[in-house]
Motif scaffolding. Structure first.
Motif, PDB file in Angstrom:
ATOM      1  N   UNK A 150       0.845  -1.200   0.000  1.00  0.00           N
ATOM      2  CA  UNK A 150       0.000   0.000   0.000  1.00  0.00           C
ATOM      3  C   UNK A 150       0.877   1.246   0.000  1.00  0.00           C
ATOM      4  N   UNK A 151       1.946   1.201   0.812  1.00  0.00           N
ATOM      5  CA  UNK A 151       2.858   2.346   0.840  1.00  0.00           C
ATOM      6  C   UNK A 151       3.552   2.529  -0.506  1.00  0.00           C
ATOM      7  N   UNK A 152       3.977   1.408  -1.119  1.00  0.00           N
ATOM      8  CA  UNK A 152       4.624   1.499  -2.436  1.00  0.00           C
ATOM      9  C   UNK A 152       3.640   2.005  -3.493  1.00  0.00           C
ATOM     10  N   UNK A 153       2.362   1.605  -3.385  1.00  0.00           N
ATOM     11  CA  UNK A 153       1.353   2.067  -4.343  1.00  0.00           C
ATOM     12  C   UNK A 153       1.122   3.567  -4.198  1.00  0.00           C
ATOM     13  N   UNK A 154       1.099   4.037  -2.975  1.00  0.00           N
ATOM     14  CA  UNK A 154       0.942   5.485  -2.757  1.00  0.00           C
ATOM     15  C   UNK A 154       2.111   6.256  -3.370  1.00  0.00           C
TER      16      UNK A 154
END
Length: 444
Positions: free
Chosen positions: A46-50
């Motif tokens: 999720x952090x990488x997607x953000x």
């Protein structure tokens, strides 16, 4: 396995329960561990997607990102980390170098997570999100290899299995000792019952737990009832025997009067019947006396003394004076039998030997282990081998021409049975009968 063993049954159930519980616990822990790892991976994704959304070029997202993602695995073919950008309106597709020629099949327009497997060796977990930018929808997907999670789960399961195996062994050992400790009262109850059976006690003695105490009380009540019934039966037998004495004496008187009237045949018949009935009554009365001995009492009687005293008495009888008596006795031993019972036993067998002996009666004693054996033999006609098993049976007479009731050896058998002994018959070397009496030695 002994299917009738409570201990082994309970141990088997404990083993099944422990192994089943630990196996179920291992499966649950494995599931929770994998779920925890996947949750951490999804949060990282999720952090990488953000960050991937932040690197999009707002004017032309199909032209790529404004900068690379910091993780070098995105730039290595099949490096373990992947991203993918799709623009459904113009079918534009951007992928990380690590995806090579593979397309992640994400079709939902909503934020989603899932798994993708390609072949047998490639399995990834991904996070996808659809955003609107520059007037069009853009679907972004970031994924990571699931292989490290598989490997971590395998190692965790192996470590858990070893730990649970050791824990299960300790639990089963503790359960075994718990069963042994829990069944101690049953062992005490068995020991108490054995003490009653061997005659050491008349009741179950000892303190028993609450769960076992009702059983012990019921057994004691049963023993008391049995003893009372046996006492009543002995009293009734004794009363019956004593009650028959007077009528039998009257029959003898009637026989005398019949004989005085000249009817010898009827008088002899009445005498014979009265004599036979008297012998039967005497037999029952003698057995009644024997059974009055309490089973819990231990006795100690001199074997040699009983033999020598009986021989001394028989030597003074008409038949005994004509015989040669040989007593070959070993060291004197105490036997576990009441003195009166032993005198009765020796007297019966010596009288039987004197009755049939031609010139000599021999008595020998030996001790083997915890038993003493006395052999009484005569030099009479003896008994054929095929008829030896008939000896000692109640009322069995092998020679109808000789006076007697055939009850002597039967009484001897009864005495030995009541005192844990045994009697054996065989032909002697000179052809006469050998009667072997075996009795247990008295406890020290």
């Amino acid at each position: 396995m002994k299917l009738h063993s409570i201990k082994l049954r309970l141990m088997a159930l404990s083993a099944i329960w422990v192994i089943g519980s630990l196996a179920a616990s291992a499966i649950v822990l494995q599931y929770l561990f994998v779920s925890s790892l996947e949750r951490d991976v999804r949060q990282d994704l999720e952090a990488a997607l953000t960050r991937l959304v932040a690197l999009l070029d707002e004017d032309a997202p199909q032209n790529g990102l404004s900068g690379p993602l910091p993780d070098p695995r995105y730039e290595t073919p099949l490096g373990g980390r992947y991203w993918q950008i799709e623009v459904p309106e113009n079918q534009a597709l951007l992928r990380s170098r690590s995806l090579w020629d593979t397309v992640l099949p994400v079709t939902s327009n909503q934020a989603t997570t899932g798994h993708f497997e390609h072949g047998d060796e490639w399995h990834i977990i991904y996070v996808a999100r659809t955003i609107a930018t520059g007037g069009q929808s853009v679907r972004l997907t970031v994924g990571e290899d699931h292989g490290p999670i598989h490997e971590a789960a395998r190692l965790f399961l192996w470590d858990t299995a070893r730990l649970f195996a050791l824990l299960g062994a300790f639990i089963l050992i503790a359960a075994w000792f718990q069963l042994r400790l829990g069944l101690v009262p049953l062992d005490k109850l068995r020991t108490a019952v054995d003490a009653v059976r061997q005659g050491q006690n008349s009741r179950l003695l000892g303190r028993f737990p609450t769960e076992v105490r009702p059983l012990a009380n019921e057994v004691n009540a049963l023993l008391e009832e049995r003893e009372a019934n046996m006492e009543r039966a002995r009293q009734r037998a004794s009363d019956l025997a004593h009650g028959l004495k007077t009528p039998l004496a009257a029959l003898h008187g009637i026989a005398v009067r019949v004989r005085e009237k000249g009817n010898e045949r009827d008088a002899d018949l009445i005498d014979d019947l009265a004599f036979e009935m008297s012998k039967r009554v005497d037999y029952q009365m003698r057995l009644t006396t024997l059974r009055l001995r309490k089973s819990e009492h231990r006795e100690s009687t001199s074997l040699n003394n009983a033999v020598l005293r009986t021989i001394a008495v028989l030597k003074k009888t008409g038949r005994g004076e004509a015989l040669h008596w040989l007593a070959d006795l070993s060291q004197d031993h105490q036997v576990d039998i009441h003195r009166q019972d032993l005198m009765e036993l020796i007297g019966i067998t010596l009288e039987n030997a004197a009755k049939w002996a031609s010139t000599r009666v021999t008595v020998r004693s030996t001790v083997i282990g915890a038993n003493a054996t006395i052999e009484i033999s005569d030099d009479g006609p003896g008994v054929p081998e095929e008829r030896l098993p008939q000896l000692g049976r109640r009322g069995q007479r092998l020679d109808e021409a000789t006076s007697g009731s055939g009850l002597g050896l039967a009484i001897a058998s009864e005495i030995l049975a009541l005192n844990s002994g045994r009697i054996e018959f065989r032909r002697g070397d000179t052809g006469g009968l050998v009667v072997a009496l075996t009795l247990p030695l008295a406890p020290h």
